[in-house]
Design an enzyme around this catalytic site. Structure first.
Site, PDB file in Angstrom:
ATOM      1  N   ASP A 290     -77.501  53.087 130.756  1.00 30.64           N
ATOM      2  CA  ASP A 290     -78.318  53.674 129.709  1.00 30.64           C
ATOM      3  C   ASP A 290     -78.320  55.186 129.942  1.00 30.64           C
ATOM      4  OD1 ASP A 290     -79.908  54.097 127.520  1.00 30.64           O
ATOM      5  OD2 ASP A 290     -81.409  52.616 128.048  1.00 30.64           O
TER       6      ASP A 290
HETATM    7  C1  NOJ Z   1     -81.661  55.159 125.383  1.00 31.64           C
HETATM    8  C2  NOJ Z   1     -81.979  53.765 124.936  1.00 31.64           C
HETATM    9  O1  NOJ Z   1     -82.718  53.089 125.937  1.00 31.64           O
HETATM   10  C3  NOJ Z   1     -80.741  52.960 124.605  1.00 31.64           C
HETATM   11  O2  NOJ Z   1     -81.133  51.725 124.061  1.00 31.64           O
HETATM   12  C4  NOJ Z   1     -79.849  53.708 123.663  1.00 31.64           C
HETATM   13  O3  NOJ Z   1     -78.721  52.935 123.353  1.00 31.64           O
HETATM   14  C5  NOJ Z   1     -79.446  55.018 124.328  1.00 31.64           C
HETATM   15  N1  NOJ Z   1     -80.622  55.809 124.587  1.00 31.64           N
HETATM   16  C6  NOJ Z   1     -78.463  55.803 123.482  1.00 31.64           C
HETATM   17  O4  NOJ Z   1     -79.084  56.318 122.380  1.00 31.64           O
END
Ligand code: NOJ
Length: 746
Positions: free
Chosen positions: A289
């Site tokens: 993430d």
């Molecule tokens: C953080 C989020 O937790 C995740 O779900 C997302 O895909 C990413 N940012 C990218 O935007």
């Protein structure tokens, strides 16, 4: 004889076809792996590291933009993949740099959070789940993939499948609710929708199941907080939903921000390698993430970014999202032997294979087709489906004396409330490239519906979330002039989603004051609720004659809700997440255990029982609950027999009669309870459902088939099997109502 022959031929053909497809996929994989190996042989360490890196463009970020120089990074071969960049022109320009200005000419992946639609936005995922309609969910993801790929994207960071039992956590809007089994079905449907039947098709994109693992169980419902749970709970409730996406062939997995039992997911070798690759045989790649490698330092398991990079790649991470950890440190780590070249190569190989599967090596610009971009976005049929889905996702929570649908003879209708005409809120969080200006609000939907035949008045009354009560009087006088009032209340779109946890999940601001004042006029009032999570609306439930939960319905929200309010669509949605009476009951979910001191339902406040002094244990609205404009009567359950051998089929049937005066769909649910287990078992577990359309006055027979192995669970030694013994089986309209029968496994 002839029929048997035909049947056998069919079975043989299907088996042959299925095995053929599977073998084809396997042989493609081997071919792609070989091709990837030959490329890897030609690559420098830096070029390899570039493939393991994912950087955001400067569009729509959800965290600190650490590198502004992503274009230079692409040129240097250090950014093998980009996210938050779409539209054919933009993607083509960036892809061109990778193809023409780097030595290896390797095409890039373009990722984005396409969560509930790309341009045509569908209801938020939790709302979609309330439809219990996996075909509709798959179709919504298919349309999302068609639109997203028409705008250059080839990878979505979805489905989010985190099981959640705490509505304070804002990201419950993004998942399917609290049930493992239903969550698994929906996860697989979403993967099929995004990836289509062939990844190399121009309308297919890589899906990415997230957030691995157990991100949906942060302590206190606070986003990014610690997760701690037993191995049994993890295996039994949380992991199967991800596993279902893996079984459906999901191409990638995203790690979660949280730790589980002291080990952050992003550095968890057991999770990412032993379980995911070795036990579950996952063949795709793992991305972190947003900067979660860097966060290993905050978690306190790495002294610096170099150690964080080493921990994560050695645990099984293949791609670093936005952290710069790999581009900054992997080179030294490989040279010093802290990360083996074999580990590096395996990660590169998984990513190159995904690029082969998409067909990017054959045509790096396959998603950059101007004609598709022009033709495939927001087509009328997608908007029609978005409207249908917005209606299907609504859950009727209360409907005293048939307040809804709105009577045909009304002359003046008041639409009141801070969410009555709020375009920006209709999309809900994670609305990708959705344009709020194109949304239909509730007021607009109602106007479209009545088309001038009813006089429409409106008033805002108050804002969503402040203490200004100055508009309430005017709203009351508007209500007084109407024959019927629709009150649009709830959360604004930013109040759920990422980084949007709440400690108080009642109606925000002074909305309850507005509701009290409007309802006190004595006019018939129906509340339309907009929300990204279950709300604790006990008082509203007491005072409002009718409540329709419309969640955030997306681009066509207003039209879809109006279809329901005026009875053109009979509501059929049912909750997939329990609504608590108050925050103190959280976590609250249907599949609880009996405990050693179960509550006595006759004496809910008796001392020395598992209860509260100041609140019943029961929720406001249970899992599986939702009303219809008609009524259904369930017969007693009939079982094919009451004692089963381990290879038998358990067949349970009920007759459901539509006893009301209009056709309607009912979602009949089957639950089981294993009375005595090797470890304690929940009082109810969902094991089946059937969504059936029943014409008024008609009876439909609904049959469920289970096998004893469907009753398996993790034993003391973590073996997964079922036990002989006594069970109870329930069939009913939700997790709290219905009748039951007993049976045994011999
Ligand atoms: C953080 C989020 O937790 C995740 O779900 C997302 O895909 C990413 N940012 C990218 O935007």
């Amino acid at each position: 004889m002839m029929r048997i022959k035909i049947l056998l031929t069919l079975i043989l053909f299907t088996t042959f076809f299925y095995t053929g497809c599977k073998n084809q996929l396997l042989s493609d994989l081997i071919i792609y792996e070989n091709k990837a190996d030959s490329i890897i042989n030609l690559m420098t360490i830096d070029e390899k590291i570039g493939q393991l890196s994912l950087f955001t463009s400067d569009w729509s970020t959800t965290g600190p933009t650490m590198r502004k120089d992503y274009i230079d990074l692409i040129k240097q071969g250090k950014a093998g993949n980009i996210f938050n960049a779409y539209t054919v022109d933009y993607v083509k320009d960036l892809q061109k740099i990778a193809m023409e200005e780097t030595r290896m000419h390797i095409p890039m992946l373009f990722g984005y959070d396409v969560i509930h639609g790309h341009r045509t936005i569908f209801p938020i995922p939790l709302a979609q789940a309330s439809s219990w309609d996996t075909a509709a969910i798959e179709k919504a993801e298919r349309i999302a993939a068609i639109e997203a790929t028409a705008e250059g994207l080839n990878w979505t960071f979805a489905p989010m499948v985190d099981l959640a039992r705490d509505p304070r956590w804002g990201r419950v809007m993004e998942g399917s609710g609290e049930d493992t089994w239903l969550g698994g079905l929906i996860a697989a449907a979403r993967v099929r929708g995004f990836q289509g039947s062939d990844l190399s098709d121009k309308s297919s994109m890589l899906a990415c199941v997230k957030h691995f693992a157990a991100y949906g169980a942060p302590q206190g419902g606070r986003d990014y907080n610690t997760v701690d749970m037993s191995e049994r709970s993890l295996y039994e409730w949380y992991l199967p939903v991800y596993k279902s996406a893996i079984n459906a062939g999901v191409a990638s997995v995203m790690t979660s921000f949280n730790e589980i039992a002291g080990i952050p997911s992003t550095s968890n070798k057991w999770l990412l390698t032993d379980l995911l690759h070795n036990e579950w045989k996952f063949k795709g790649f793992v991305v972190t993430d947003y900067s979660s490698i860097n966060e290993l330092i905050n978690h306190g398991v790495a002294v610096d970014l170099s150690e964080a990079a080493s921990l994560s790649i050695n645990a099984g991470v293949d791609m670093d999202m936005q952290g710069s950890a790999f581009v900054s440190h992997l080179d030294d780590l490989v040279k010093s032997g802290k990360v083996s070249e074999e580990t590096l190569n395996s990660a590169v190989k998984r990513i190159l294979v995904a690029k082969y599967e998409l067909g990017l090596f054959d045509d790096p610009y396959k998603y950059c087709d101007k004609k598709r971009e022009k033709e495939e976005i927001m087509r009328p049929e997608y908007l029609d489906f978005a409207r249908e889905f917005a209606g299907k996702s609504c859950v009727l929570l209360k409907n005293e004396k048939g307040t809804l649908p709105v009577r045909e003879d009304i002359k003046t209708l008041a639409v009141i409330g801070p969410l009555a005409d709020s375009k920006a809120d209709m999309l809900g969080f994670w609305s990708a490239a959705g344009q709020w200006e194109k949304c239909v609000t509730l007021l607009e939907g109602i106007n479209n519906k009545v088309n001038g035949t009813v006089k429409i008045l409106s008033a805002k009354g108050c804002n969503v979330n402040d203490d200004n009560t100055s508009g309430i009087n005017q709203a009351v006088s508007v209500a007084r002039r109407a024959d019927f009032v629709i009150l649009a209340l709830g959360e604004s779109k930013e109040m759920s989603g990422e980084s949007a946890s709440r400690t108080d999940i009642d109606l925000p601001g002074v909305q309850i004051e507005l509701a009290r004042a409007v309802i006190r006029t004595g006019k018939p009032v129906a509340v339309v609720l907009f929300n990204g999570r279950p709300l604790a609306i006990q008082e509203l439930d007491e005072i409002a004659p009718a409540i329709l939960d419309a969640w955030f319905g997306g681009t066509q929200a207003g039209n879809g809700i109006a279809d329901v309010l005026f009875g053109d669509v009979n509501p059929s949605g049912k909750l997939t997440m329990t609504f608590p009476r108050n925050v103190g009951q959280i976590p609250i979910f249907y599949n609880t255990k009996n405990t050693g001191r179960p509550i006595n339902p006759e004496k809910p406040y008796e001392k020395f029982k598992s209860n509260y002094l100041d609140s019943p244990n029961t929720p406001l609205y249970p899992f599986g609950y939702g009303l219809s404009y008609t009524s259904f009567k369930y017969s007693v359950i009939s079982l094919n027999k009451t004692g089963f051998q381990k290879d038998d089929h358990i067949t349970a049937s009920v007759d459901i009669t539509n006893t009301g005066d209009r056709d309607g769909e009912e979602i009949a649910q089957l639950y089981v309870y294993d009375l005595v287990g090797d470890v304690t078992r929940p009082l109810k577990e969902l094991k089946g459902f059937k969504k059936v359309l029943i014409e008024k006055g008609k009876t439909v027979s609904v049959t469920f088939t289970l096998s004893p192995s469907d009753l398996s669970y993790y034993h003391t030694d973590m073996s997964f099997s079922f036990d002989p013994g006594d069970f109870e089986l329930f069939i009913g309209p939700n997790s709290s109502e219905g009748s039951s029968v007993s049976f045994s496994i011999l």
